[in-house]
Design a protein around this motif. Structure first.
Motif, short mmCIF file in Angstrom:
data_model
loop_
_atom_site.label_atom_id
_atom_site.label_comp_id
_atom_site.label_asym_id
_atom_site.label_seq_id
_atom_site.Cartn_x
_atom_site.Cartn_y
_atom_site.Cartn_z
N ARG A 91 14.53 7.50 8.73
CA ARG A 91 13.09 7.21 8.70
C ARG A 91 12.36 7.81 9.90
NH1 ARG A 91 15.47 2.87 6.10
NH2 ARG A 91 14.53 2.40 4.07
N GLU A 95 2.01 0.27 -0.16
CA GLU A 95 2.95 -0.51 0.66
C GLU A 95 2.26 -1.70 1.34
OE1 GLU A 95 5.83 -0.18 -0.12
OE2 GLU A 95 6.85 1.64 0.49
N TYR A 111 4.03 -5.20 1.03
CA TYR A 111 4.41 -6.07 2.16
C TYR A 111 3.47 -7.28 2.27
CZ TYR A 111 7.96 -2.80 3.77
OH TYR A 111 9.08 -2.01 3.84
N MET A 142 5.87 -8.07 -2.82
CA MET A 142 7.29 -8.38 -2.68
C MET A 142 7.38 -9.86 -2.26
SD MET A 142 8.95 -4.97 -0.89
CE MET A 142 8.02 -4.95 0.64
N TRP A 176 12.71 -11.04 -1.08
CA TRP A 176 12.77 -9.57 -0.96
C TRP A 176 12.50 -9.16 0.49
CZ3 TRP A 176 10.20 -5.97 -5.20
CH2 TRP A 176 10.59 -4.64 -4.95
N LEU A 206 14.91 -7.20 3.30
CA LEU A 206 14.52 -5.94 3.97
C LEU A 206 14.49 -6.06 5.49
CD1 LEU A 206 11.55 -4.52 1.86
CD2 LEU A 206 13.97 -3.87 1.84
N LEU A 241 16.41 -3.88 7.85
CA LEU A 241 16.08 -2.45 7.87
C LEU A 241 14.91 -2.15 8.81
CD1 LEU A 241 16.32 -1.55 4.04
CD2 LEU A 241 18.12 -1.52 5.77
N THR A 290 11.73 -2.15 8.17
CA THR A 290 10.67 -1.33 7.57
C THR A 290 9.35 -2.10 7.54
OG1 THR A 290 11.31 -2.14 5.38
CG2 THR A 290 12.25 -0.05 6.09
N ASP A 291 8.25 -1.36 7.46
CA ASP A 291 6.94 -1.99 7.25
C ASP A 291 6.08 -1.04 6.43
OD1 ASP A 291 6.01 -0.05 9.00
OD2 ASP A 291 6.00 -1.39 10.73
N LYS A 330 4.01 4.55 7.29
CA LYS A 330 4.99 5.55 6.87
C LYS A 330 4.71 6.94 7.47
CE LYS A 330 6.82 2.49 4.08
NZ LYS A 330 8.03 1.78 4.55
N HIS A 338 12.84 7.11 -0.93
CA HIS A 338 11.66 6.30 -0.71
C HIS A 338 10.96 6.04 -2.04
CE1 HIS A 338 8.35 4.55 1.31
NE2 HIS A 338 7.54 5.61 1.31
N THR A 339 10.57 4.77 -2.25
CA THR A 339 9.92 4.41 -3.52
C THR A 339 8.68 3.54 -3.23
OG1 THR A 339 11.48 2.55 -3.64
CG2 THR A 339 12.00 4.48 -4.97
N PRO A 340 7.60 4.16 -2.77
CA PRO A 340 6.38 3.38 -2.49
C PRO A 340 5.68 2.98 -3.80
CG PRO A 340 6.01 5.73 -2.07
CD PRO A 340 7.44 5.59 -2.51
N1 IYR Z 1 9.16 0.54 -0.55
C1 IYR Z 1 9.11 -0.25 0.65
C2 IYR Z 1 10.03 -1.41 0.64
C3 IYR Z 1 11.47 -1.16 0.57
C4 IYR Z 1 12.19 -1.67 -0.49
C5 IYR Z 1 13.54 -1.54 -0.56
I1 IYR Z 1 14.55 -2.42 -2.08
C6 IYR Z 1 14.22 -0.84 0.45
O1 IYR Z 1 15.59 -0.70 0.39
C7 IYR Z 1 13.53 -0.34 1.54
C8 IYR Z 1 12.14 -0.50 1.57
C9 IYR Z 1 9.33 0.65 1.88
O2 IYR Z 1 9.75 1.79 1.74
O3 IYR Z 1 9.05 0.21 2.99
#
Ligand code: IYR
Length: 221
Positions: free
Chosen positions: A38, A91, A95, A99, A103, A107, A110, A112-113, A116, A171-173
């Motif tokens: 990332r 996103e 967030y 989600m 969920w 996360l 990881l 993440t927020d 991006k 990545h799946t926004p």
């Molecule tokens: N799409 C969001 C959230 C996300 C969802 C999953 I499941 C992940 O493994 C990682 C992130 C994002 O990219 O922050």
């Protein structure tokens, strides 16, 4: 009547078992070093290398050999900027409540927020598009097992890019309909995965993950 009209002989080389073992072990060792990244360096990457990786992806098996995929290569900073803006908008919703708590908890490790920056910093974004159907001469042509087919092609792509020395992120926004609009793709091409590609930033850090062992992922009958 034969159903094999138009078939050709398969060229397949049997390897000796030690050679098989060595190949399986070294392929695993290499793939095991792959990490989702990332934090990218802005340095450009050789696009001819990426094109060969896409040839690998496009060699994947697919339902009725329809090859229901398009790989959009995005290097234009203005297009990347638009993608980042639209992805972050989705996103923020994700967030901010789309989600659920479970969920978000999953996360948390990881880190993440909804911000991006990698969508602008990575020198290349590959948008994998899944052809839910195809259009030929104004006619709808149905495709088969497109989720499976595009999933396999995407796996080949990630493995090929890693093997070639490039870092990636899956990545799946979601929902990702904005990608089709930003890229001007037709309605039957459904955004499947957004893959930033590049070199990791010098100070890139990744979560300290542990992978399941063989006994946790295999059942024997
Ligand atoms: N799409 C969001 C959230 C996300 C969802 C999953 I499941 C992940 O493994 C990682 C992130 C994002 O990219 O922050």
């Amino acid at each position: 009547m034969s159903t094999e009209t138009g078939h050709i002989p398969l060229h397949f080389e049997r390897l000796d078992e030690d050679e098989m073992r060595a190949r399986a072990r070294s392929f695993y060792a290499q793939l095991d070093r792959r990490r989702s990244v990332r934090h990218f360096a802005p340095d450009p990457i050789p696009l001819d290398v990426v094109e060969d990786c896409i040839r690998s992806a496009s060699s994947a098996p697919s339902g009725a050999h329809r090859q229901p995929w398009t790989f959009a290569l995005v290097t234009d900073p203005e297009v990347k900027r638009k993608i980042r803006a639209a992805a972050e908008e989705e996103e923020r919703e994700n967030y901010g409540g789309r989600m659920n708590g479970e969920w978000l908890e999953a996360l948390a490790p990881l880190g993440t927020d909804d911000v991006k920056p990698f969508l602008e910093i990575a020198p290349l974004l590959i948008v994998v598009l899944r052809h839910a159907w195809d259009e030929e001469g104004g006619q709808k042509v149905q495709n088969y097992y497109t989720q499976e087919s595009v999933g396999i092609a995407s796996g080949f792509l990630l493995a090929a890019l890693h093997h070639a020395g490039l870092a990636t992120l899956t990545h799946t926004p979601s929902p990702m309909g904005f990608l089709r609009r930003v890229l001007g793709r037709p309605e039957h091409e459904k955004p499947y995965l957004l893959i930033p590609v590049g070199y990791p930033a010098a100070d890139c850090r990744v979560p300290d993950l542990v992978r399941k062992g063989l006994d946790e992922v295999v059942v024997r009958h």
